[in-house]
Design an enzyme around this catalytic site. Structure first.
Site, PDB file in Angstrom:
ATOM      1  N   TYR A  96       0.853  -1.180   0.000  1.00  0.00           N
ATOM      2  CA  TYR A  96       0.000   0.000   0.000  1.00  0.00           C
ATOM      3  C   TYR A  96       0.891   1.232   0.000  1.00  0.00           C
ATOM      4  O   TYR A  96       1.950   1.241  -0.594  1.00  0.00           O
ATOM      5  CB  TYR A  96      -1.012  -0.039   1.159  1.00  0.00           C
ATOM      6  CG  TYR A  96      -2.183   0.857   0.840  1.00  0.00           C
ATOM      7  CD1 TYR A  96      -3.004   0.571  -0.249  1.00  0.00           C
ATOM      8  CD2 TYR A  96      -2.420   2.019   1.552  1.00  0.00           C
ATOM      9  CE1 TYR A  96      -4.042   1.409  -0.613  1.00  0.00           C
ATOM     10  CE2 TYR A  96      -3.464   2.867   1.199  1.00  0.00           C
ATOM     11  CZ  TYR A  96      -4.266   2.558   0.111  1.00  0.00           C
ATOM     12  OH  TYR A  96      -5.272   3.404  -0.251  1.00  0.00           O
ATOM     13  N   ARG A 149      -8.892  10.358  -8.301  1.00  0.00           N
ATOM     14  CA  ARG A 149      -7.966  11.054  -7.397  1.00  0.00           C
ATOM     15  C   ARG A 149      -7.186  10.013  -6.597  1.00  0.00           C
ATOM     16  O   ARG A 149      -7.434   9.776  -5.428  1.00  0.00           O
ATOM     17  CB  ARG A 149      -8.740  11.982  -6.453  1.00  0.00           C
ATOM     18  CG  ARG A 149      -7.861  13.017  -5.748  1.00  0.00           C
ATOM     19  CD  ARG A 149      -8.517  13.529  -4.490  1.00  0.00           C
ATOM     20  NE  ARG A 149      -8.714  12.485  -3.509  1.00  0.00           N
ATOM     21  CZ  ARG A 149      -7.773  12.063  -2.657  1.00  0.00           C
ATOM     22  NH1 ARG A 149      -6.567  12.580  -2.680  1.00  0.00           N
ATOM     23  NH2 ARG A 149      -8.038  11.102  -1.780  1.00  0.00           N
ATOM     24  N   LYS A 167      -6.263  -1.907  -0.471  1.00  0.00           N
ATOM     25  CA  LYS A 167      -7.098  -1.668   0.708  1.00  0.00           C
ATOM     26  C   LYS A 167      -7.668  -2.972   1.250  1.00  0.00           C
ATOM     27  O   LYS A 167      -7.695  -3.208   2.467  1.00  0.00           O
ATOM     28  CB  LYS A 167      -8.244  -0.719   0.361  1.00  0.00           C
ATOM     29  CG  LYS A 167      -7.839   0.736   0.236  1.00  0.00           C
ATOM     30  CD  LYS A 167      -7.705   1.390   1.605  1.00  0.00           C
ATOM     31  CE  LYS A 167      -7.403   2.873   1.452  1.00  0.00           C
ATOM     32  NZ  LYS A 167      -7.293   3.572   2.729  1.00  0.00           N
ATOM     33  N   GLU A 238     -13.519   4.961  -2.499  1.00  0.00           N
ATOM     34  CA  GLU A 238     -12.086   5.218  -2.361  1.00  0.00           C
ATOM     35  C   GLU A 238     -11.562   6.012  -3.550  1.00  0.00           C
ATOM     36  O   GLU A 238     -11.786   5.646  -4.717  1.00  0.00           O
ATOM     37  CB  GLU A 238     -11.333   3.881  -2.277  1.00  0.00           C
ATOM     38  CG  GLU A 238      -9.902   4.009  -1.827  1.00  0.00           C
ATOM     39  CD  GLU A 238      -9.781   4.343  -0.346  1.00  0.00           C
ATOM     40  OE1 GLU A 238      -8.820   5.058   0.000  1.00  0.00           O
ATOM     41  OE2 GLU A 238     -10.622   3.914   0.445  1.00  0.00           O
ATOM     42  N   ASP A 239     -10.895   7.129  -3.255  1.00  0.00           N
ATOM     43  CA  ASP A 239     -10.168   7.906  -4.255  1.00  0.00           C
ATOM     44  C   ASP A 239     -11.047   8.413  -5.399  1.00  0.00           C
ATOM     45  O   ASP A 239     -10.656   8.388  -6.571  1.00  0.00           O
ATOM     46  CB  ASP A 239      -8.978   7.111  -4.798  1.00  0.00           C
ATOM     47  CG  ASP A 239      -7.844   7.044  -3.777  1.00  0.00           C
ATOM     48  OD1 ASP A 239      -8.013   7.594  -2.675  1.00  0.00           O
ATOM     49  OD2 ASP A 239      -6.803   6.435  -4.066  1.00  0.00           O
ATOM     50  N   ASP A 261     -13.389   6.456   2.707  1.00  0.00           N
ATOM     51  CA  ASP A 261     -12.205   6.384   3.566  1.00  0.00           C
ATOM     52  C   ASP A 261     -11.357   7.639   3.472  1.00  0.00           C
ATOM     53  O   ASP A 261     -10.745   8.057   4.449  1.00  0.00           O
ATOM     54  CB  ASP A 261     -11.377   5.154   3.204  1.00  0.00           C
ATOM     55  CG  ASP A 261     -10.246   4.924   4.199  1.00  0.00           C
ATOM     56  OD1 ASP A 261     -10.524   4.913   5.410  1.00  0.00           O
ATOM     57  OD2 ASP A 261      -9.093   4.765   3.768  1.00  0.00           O
ATOM     58  N   ASP A 262     -11.298   8.267   2.296  1.00  0.00           N
ATOM     59  CA  ASP A 262     -10.492   9.480   2.142  1.00  0.00           C
ATOM     60  C   ASP A 262     -11.038  10.617   3.000  1.00  0.00           C
ATOM     61  O   ASP A 262     -10.272  11.440   3.501  1.00  0.00           O
ATOM     62  CB  ASP A 262     -10.468   9.918   0.676  1.00  0.00           C
ATOM     63  CG  ASP A 262      -9.986   8.809  -0.233  1.00  0.00           C
ATOM     64  OD1 ASP A 262      -8.842   8.383  -0.074  1.00  0.00           O
ATOM     65  OD2 ASP A 262     -10.768   8.355  -1.086  1.00  0.00           O
ATOM     66  N   ASN A 401       0.203  11.934   0.678  1.00  0.00           N
ATOM     67  CA  ASN A 401       0.809  10.711   0.160  1.00  0.00           C
ATOM     68  C   ASN A 401       0.987  10.813  -1.357  1.00  0.00           C
ATOM     69  O   ASN A 401       0.238  11.540  -2.009  1.00  0.00           O
ATOM     70  CB  ASN A 401      -0.117   9.518   0.458  1.00  0.00           C
ATOM     71  CG  ASN A 401      -0.050   9.085   1.897  1.00  0.00           C
ATOM     72  OD1 ASN A 401       1.022   8.986   2.469  1.00  0.00           O
ATOM     73  ND2 ASN A 401      -1.211   8.834   2.486  1.00  0.00           N
TER      74      ASN A 401
END
Length: 545
Positions: A96, A149, A167, A238-239, A261-262, A401
């Site tokens: 990850y 993203r 994940k 996610e993203d 989660d972001d 990140n």
């Protein structure tokens, strides 16, 4: 337990759920028709782990190590997770953050074997049929991305599949959710990344991103199909890009068990880090002033959860919001600006215009700065020295990140603050010694919280995922930080304790679900022990009676 007779020989070796490689016993080899297909020595799992780790450590770079590990995951899932658990702090950055970012950028060039489901907007109208192609009926956790993203790297389109795969690897390693109960999904609506569109090896749709009504209808069909095909599944977004992430969360969070989660996972781990940091600064939450560099998903998510925590600490919601300030690409977020997106307006305070981050520090004198900008080296030496002048123990969180996007390094934060900074980052930094004192930088890694949150939702069979569950997770994580950790500047517990951490977080989330009337399952009195007992363990099964 005997394996099905119809799956014998080479088929067993090609099934990552069943394959044990050289660890098949002599009796198993005879029973399964494997004699002659494997070298004669029957290896123990420990021997296999030793061989794999030697091969892994011999790879030239982290991307090669990532490819090596994914290849292992695709052929022997049990051994892969044994290695992840036994060497978690070494392996997690490879499967990850930060290595997964590079792997996503190169995804089309390192692709070996498909994992999960790829659903394109061309499949609109029959997504339910595509979900039926998944052979596993008992999917409990789905992680889905549209690739817009990816970390701090932007629009990677279909290359973003590395994120849900990574994940879900952590759901299994950290929370003991069996791999067969997880499903990674990429929703491909095209990409605006011209490099990928012109890459002859790119594997996604070669068209600009679809937006507007067609996009919304596509997402709606997917969510509704999930509810029919996997009614007990947790759906984790996610993203997704800022334009969609907040809107989709608001649209669906009251319709099924889902979270982003972001926005929310990042918030929970960051708030946990702040709770721990306050044990070092010895100042209460209600007296903090938080200044964010970046006002996207992560930053606003953290701010919203901080508001919840500040209200619990006794402030009104308005007073709590006045404790959180944001600087975006156009300066301080204030109410007089007419260029603000909806998710920023609740934090747009009545204040004079301030052009940049440095000036905002002068104006607001924050106790904590939180970097979620995706812009490297924005926490300069003058900024950190200024924060140290203002505060005895400045809180410096550089959370972007992957590593090369971090607002500053751990060494910079500690050196420029004369060792006084309370530091956390999004990607890992190695310990360092300054003037005889060793500092262990804290990593605000979402893996501390999202696996436990997901596990708590599954254990309780919660119908919704609420803000109160994320506060419960943050409080629980902070309480698990020992004084010995704080003495080294570490504001999170060691990752080696992750399964215990996840069990405690899951118990807190499940209890919160029950308290809120959202749990469909009865909870046992010994909740933590019961959760730990049910965790999937990466051990080989015996195929002969």
């Amino acid at each position: 337990m005997a394996v099905l007779q119809e799956q014998l020989g080479v088929e067993v070796l090609h099934d990552p759920e069943l394959n044990k490689g050289t660890a098949f016993s002599a009796d198993e080899r005879r029973y399964l028709g494997l004699e002659g297909l494997l070298p004669p020595h029957v290896a123990t799992m420990d021997e296999q782990v030793e061989r794999v780790m030697a091969g892994l450590r011999g790879k030239a770079n982290d991307l090669e190590k990532h490819i090596f590990l994914v290849s292992l995951q695709e052929r022997n899932r049990t051994l892969f997770y044994r290695i992840v658990l036994d060497h978690l702090e070494e392996i997690m950055p490879l499967i990850y953050t930060p290595t997964v970012g590079k792997a996503c950028e190169e995804y089309a060039h390192i692709f070996r074997r498909p994992q999960g489901l790829y659903i394109s907007i061309d499949n609109t109208g029959h997504i339910q049929q595509l979900l039926s192609n998944c052979q596993e009926d008992d999917v409990r956790v789905i992680v889905v991305t549209d690739g817009e993203r990816i970390l701090g790297l932007g629009d990677l389109g279909a290359n973003g599949m590395g994120i849900p795969v990574g994940k879900l690897s952590l759901y299994t390693a950290c929370a003991g959710i069996a791999p067969k109960n997880t499903l990674p999904v990429t929703l491909d609506v095209g990409t605006d990344n011209t490099n990928h569109l012109h890459d002859p090896l790119y594997l996604g749709l070669r068209q600009p991103r679809v937006r507007g009504d067609a996009y919304d209808a596509f997402i709606r069909e997917f969510v509704e199909a999930v509810q029919v095909r996997f009614p007990d599944a947790l759906l984790q977004f996610e993203d997704f890009g800022n334009k969609n992430a907040f809107r989709l969360l608001k649209t669906y969070r009251d319709q099924l068990a889902t979270f982003n989660d972001d926005i929310q996972g990042t918030a929970a781990v960051t708030v946990a880090g702040i709770y721990s940091a306050l044990r070092l600064t010895r100042k209460p939450l209600a007296e903090q002033t938080f200044l964010f560099l970046g006002a996207g998903e992560a930053g606003i998510g953290i701010g919203e959860l901080l508001v919840t925590g500040l209200v619990v600490a006794g402030l009104s919601e308005d007073a709590a919001r006045r404790r959180c300030w944001y600087v975006d690409s156009k300066g301080l977020v204030v109410s007089s600006r007419d260029d603000l997106q909806a998710h920023k307006r609740l934090f747009a305070h009545d204040y004079e215009r301030v052009p940049d981050f440095d000036s905002a520090i002068d104006a607001l004198e924050p106790t904590a700065i939180i970097g979620v900008s995706g812009q490297p080296q924005r926490f300069t030496r003058p900024i950190i020295e200024k924060m140290t002048d203002i505060n005895e123990r400045p809180i410096i969180f550089a959370l972007s990140n992957p590593t090369d996007k971090s607002e500053c390094t751990a060494e910079q934060a500690y050196t420029w603050s004369d060792g006084r900074a309370v530091f956390a980052s999004g990607s890992p930094f190695a310990p360092l010694t300054l003037d005889g004192q060793t500092f262990v930088p804290g990593q605000a890694n979402n893996a501390y919280v999202f696996p436990g949150i997901g596990l708590g939702v599954l254990v309780s069979r919660a119908t919704r995922v609420t803000d109160e569950m994320f506060i419960a997770a943050a409080n629980t994580l902070a309480q698990l930080v020992a004084q010995s950790d704080l003495d080294q500047g570490r504001i999170f517990p060691p990752l080696s304790q992750i399964r215990t951490i996840s069990a405690h977080i899951a118990a807190a989330v499940a209890q919160t679900a029950a308290d809120q009337g959202l749990a469909r399952a009865a909870l046992p009195d010994d909740l933590v022990d019961s959760i730990q007992a049910q965790m999937w363990e990466p051990v080989y099964r015996n195929y002969v009676d």
